[in-house]
Design a protein around this motif. Structure first.
Motif, PDB file in Angstrom:
ATOM      1  N   ASP A 192      48.679  50.468  36.335  1.00  0.00           N
ATOM      2  CA  ASP A 192      49.659  50.014  37.337  1.00  0.00           C
ATOM      3  C   ASP A 192      49.631  48.487  37.421  1.00  0.00           C
ATOM      4  O   ASP A 192      49.131  47.909  38.389  1.00  0.00           O
ATOM      5  CB  ASP A 192      49.328  50.633  38.691  1.00  0.00           C
ATOM      6  CG  ASP A 192      50.349  50.265  39.748  1.00  0.00           C
ATOM      7  OD1 ASP A 192      51.523  50.034  39.399  1.00  0.00           O
ATOM      8  OD2 ASP A 192      49.963  50.194  40.926  1.00  0.00           O
ATOM      9  N   PRO A 193      50.185  47.805  36.425  1.00  0.00           N
ATOM     10  CA  PRO A 193      50.109  46.340  36.405  1.00  0.00           C
ATOM     11  C   PRO A 193      50.922  45.657  37.503  1.00  0.00           C
ATOM     12  O   PRO A 193      50.682  44.505  37.825  1.00  0.00           O
ATOM     13  CB  PRO A 193      50.646  45.970  35.018  1.00  0.00           C
ATOM     14  CG  PRO A 193      51.470  47.123  34.592  1.00  0.00           C
ATOM     15  CD  PRO A 193      50.880  48.332  35.258  1.00  0.00           C
ATOM     16  N   THR A 194      51.872  46.359  38.102  1.00  0.00           N
ATOM     17  CA  THR A 194      52.712  45.733  39.129  1.00  0.00           C
ATOM     18  C   THR A 194      52.195  45.956  40.542  1.00  0.00           C
ATOM     19  O   THR A 194      52.820  45.507  41.505  1.00  0.00           O
ATOM     20  CB  THR A 194      54.148  46.281  39.041  1.00  0.00           C
ATOM     21  OG1 THR A 194      54.120  47.686  39.317  1.00  0.00           O
ATOM     22  CG2 THR A 194      54.752  46.036  37.676  1.00  0.00           C
ATOM     23  N   ASP A 195      51.076  46.659  40.688  1.00  0.00           N
ATOM     24  CA  ASP A 195      50.534  46.998  42.016  1.00  0.00           C
ATOM     25  C   ASP A 195      51.591  47.696  42.875  1.00  0.00           C
ATOM     26  O   ASP A 195      51.861  47.325  44.014  1.00  0.00           O
ATOM     27  CB  ASP A 195      49.995  45.764  42.734  1.00  0.00           C
ATOM     28  CG  ASP A 195      48.730  45.243  42.094  1.00  0.00           C
ATOM     29  OD1 ASP A 195      47.990  46.052  41.501  1.00  0.00           O
ATOM     30  OD2 ASP A 195      48.478  44.026  42.174  1.00  0.00           O
ATOM     31  N   SER A 196      52.160  48.730  42.313  1.00  0.00           N
ATOM     32  CA  SER A 196      53.233  49.486  42.950  1.00  0.00           C
ATOM     33  C   SER A 196      52.779  50.145  44.255  1.00  0.00           C
ATOM     34  O   SER A 196      51.722  50.764  44.308  1.00  0.00           O
ATOM     35  CB  SER A 196      53.698  50.561  41.968  1.00  0.00           C
ATOM     36  OG  SER A 196      54.282  51.631  42.621  1.00  0.00           O
ATOM     37  N   PRO A 197      53.579  50.036  45.311  1.00  0.00           N
ATOM     38  CA  PRO A 197      53.262  50.719  46.570  1.00  0.00           C
ATOM     39  C   PRO A 197      53.202  52.242  46.414  1.00  0.00           C
ATOM     40  O   PRO A 197      52.421  52.905  47.082  1.00  0.00           O
ATOM     41  CB  PRO A 197      54.390  50.319  47.511  1.00  0.00           C
ATOM     42  CG  PRO A 197      54.921  49.044  46.952  1.00  0.00           C
ATOM     43  CD  PRO A 197      54.742  49.149  45.470  1.00  0.00           C
ATOM     44  N   ALA A 198      54.013  52.793  45.523  1.00  0.00           N
ATOM     45  CA  ALA A 198      54.011  54.247  45.322  1.00  0.00           C
ATOM     46  C   ALA A 198      52.679  54.714  44.731  1.00  0.00           C
ATOM     47  O   ALA A 198      52.123  55.732  45.158  1.00  0.00           O
ATOM     48  CB  ALA A 198      55.167  54.654  44.409  1.00  0.00           C
ATOM     49  N   VAL A 199      52.154  53.972  43.774  1.00  0.00           N
ATOM     50  CA  VAL A 199      50.859  54.330  43.176  1.00  0.00           C
ATOM     51  C   VAL A 199      49.755  54.164  44.215  1.00  0.00           C
ATOM     52  O   VAL A 199      48.864  55.015  44.337  1.00  0.00           O
ATOM     53  CB  VAL A 199      50.585  53.495  41.912  1.00  0.00           C
ATOM     54  CG1 VAL A 199      49.179  53.721  41.396  1.00  0.00           C
ATOM     55  CG2 VAL A 199      51.614  53.818  40.837  1.00  0.00           C
ATOM     56  N   ALA A 200      49.804  53.082  44.975  1.00  0.00           N
ATOM     57  CA  ALA A 200      48.806  52.866  46.031  1.00  0.00           C
ATOM     58  C   ALA A 200      48.853  53.995  47.054  1.00  0.00           C
ATOM     59  O   ALA A 200      47.805  54.493  47.486  1.00  0.00           O
ATOM     60  CB  ALA A 200      49.051  51.521  46.706  1.00  0.00           C
ATOM     61  N   ALA A 201      50.046  54.421  47.428  1.00  0.00           N
ATOM     62  CA  ALA A 201      50.186  55.531  48.376  1.00  0.00           C
ATOM     63  C   ALA A 201      49.628  56.822  47.789  1.00  0.00           C
ATOM     64  O   ALA A 201      48.999  57.618  48.498  1.00  0.00           O
ATOM     65  CB  ALA A 201      51.648  55.710  48.763  1.00  0.00           C
ATOM     66  N   GLY A 202      49.849  57.039  46.505  1.00  0.00           N
ATOM     67  CA  GLY A 202      49.301  58.226  45.844  1.00  0.00           C
ATOM     68  C   GLY A 202      47.782  58.237  45.863  1.00  0.00           C
ATOM     69  O   GLY A 202      47.155  59.264  46.143  1.00  0.00           O
ATOM     70  N   PHE A 203      47.177  57.080  45.578  1.00  0.00           N
ATOM     71  CA  PHE A 203      45.715  56.998  45.632  1.00  0.00           C
ATOM     72  C   PHE A 203      45.194  57.156  47.058  1.00  0.00           C
ATOM     73  O   PHE A 203      44.159  57.777  47.287  1.00  0.00           O
ATOM     74  CB  PHE A 203      45.218  55.686  45.020  1.00  0.00           C
ATOM     75  CG  PHE A 203      45.111  55.730  43.524  1.00  0.00           C
ATOM     76  CD1 PHE A 203      44.184  56.559  42.906  1.00  0.00           C
ATOM     77  CD2 PHE A 203      45.932  54.953  42.741  1.00  0.00           C
ATOM     78  CE1 PHE A 203      44.088  56.613  41.529  1.00  0.00           C
ATOM     79  CE2 PHE A 203      45.849  54.996  41.363  1.00  0.00           C
ATOM     80  CZ  PHE A 203      44.919  55.828  40.747  1.00  0.00           C
TER      81      PHE A 203
END
Length: 114
Positions: free
Chosen positions: A65-76
């Protein structure tokens, strides 16, 4: 990652302290953000060294996740909440033998007082 690991280990002492320490361990590669010295060297190590994966796959997760996506952060974050709930349920659930002994004790105590 620490919470996930603790789910598969037998009962350990101070699991919440270990989870807190594991979170700190995972953040070690990001030291370059706050270091007053050698920040460029630390940043280069952070980006290039495969050893950063020793810190709970830090480098791999950064590359996924090179863009520090909010969706990925929310998933984690959601995964952390679910793992924590599972771990807490396991830690606080009393084995059946303990529940039976406790109920027998309560029943004995109630009949003795009559």
């Amino acid at each position: 990652m620490t919470t996930l690991l603790l789910l598969f280990l037998p009962q350990v002492r101070y699991p919440r302290t270990l989870v807190l320490g594991g979170g700190g361990w995972a953040m070690v590669p990001d030291l370059h953000w706050v270091s007053p010295i050698a920040s460029e060297t630390l940043r280069e190590i952070h980006r290039t060294s495969p050893l950063m994966d020793l810190f709970w796959l830090h480098r791999t997760l950064d590359r996924l996740d090179p863009t520090d996506s909010p969706a990925v952060a929310a998933g984690f974050l959601a995964a952390l909440v679910v793992l924590t709930l599972v771990a807490e349920r396991r830690d606080y659930r009393a084995p059946a033998v303990v529940e039976r002994a406790y109920r027998a004790y309560l029943y004995t105590d109630a009949t003795d007082s009559e």
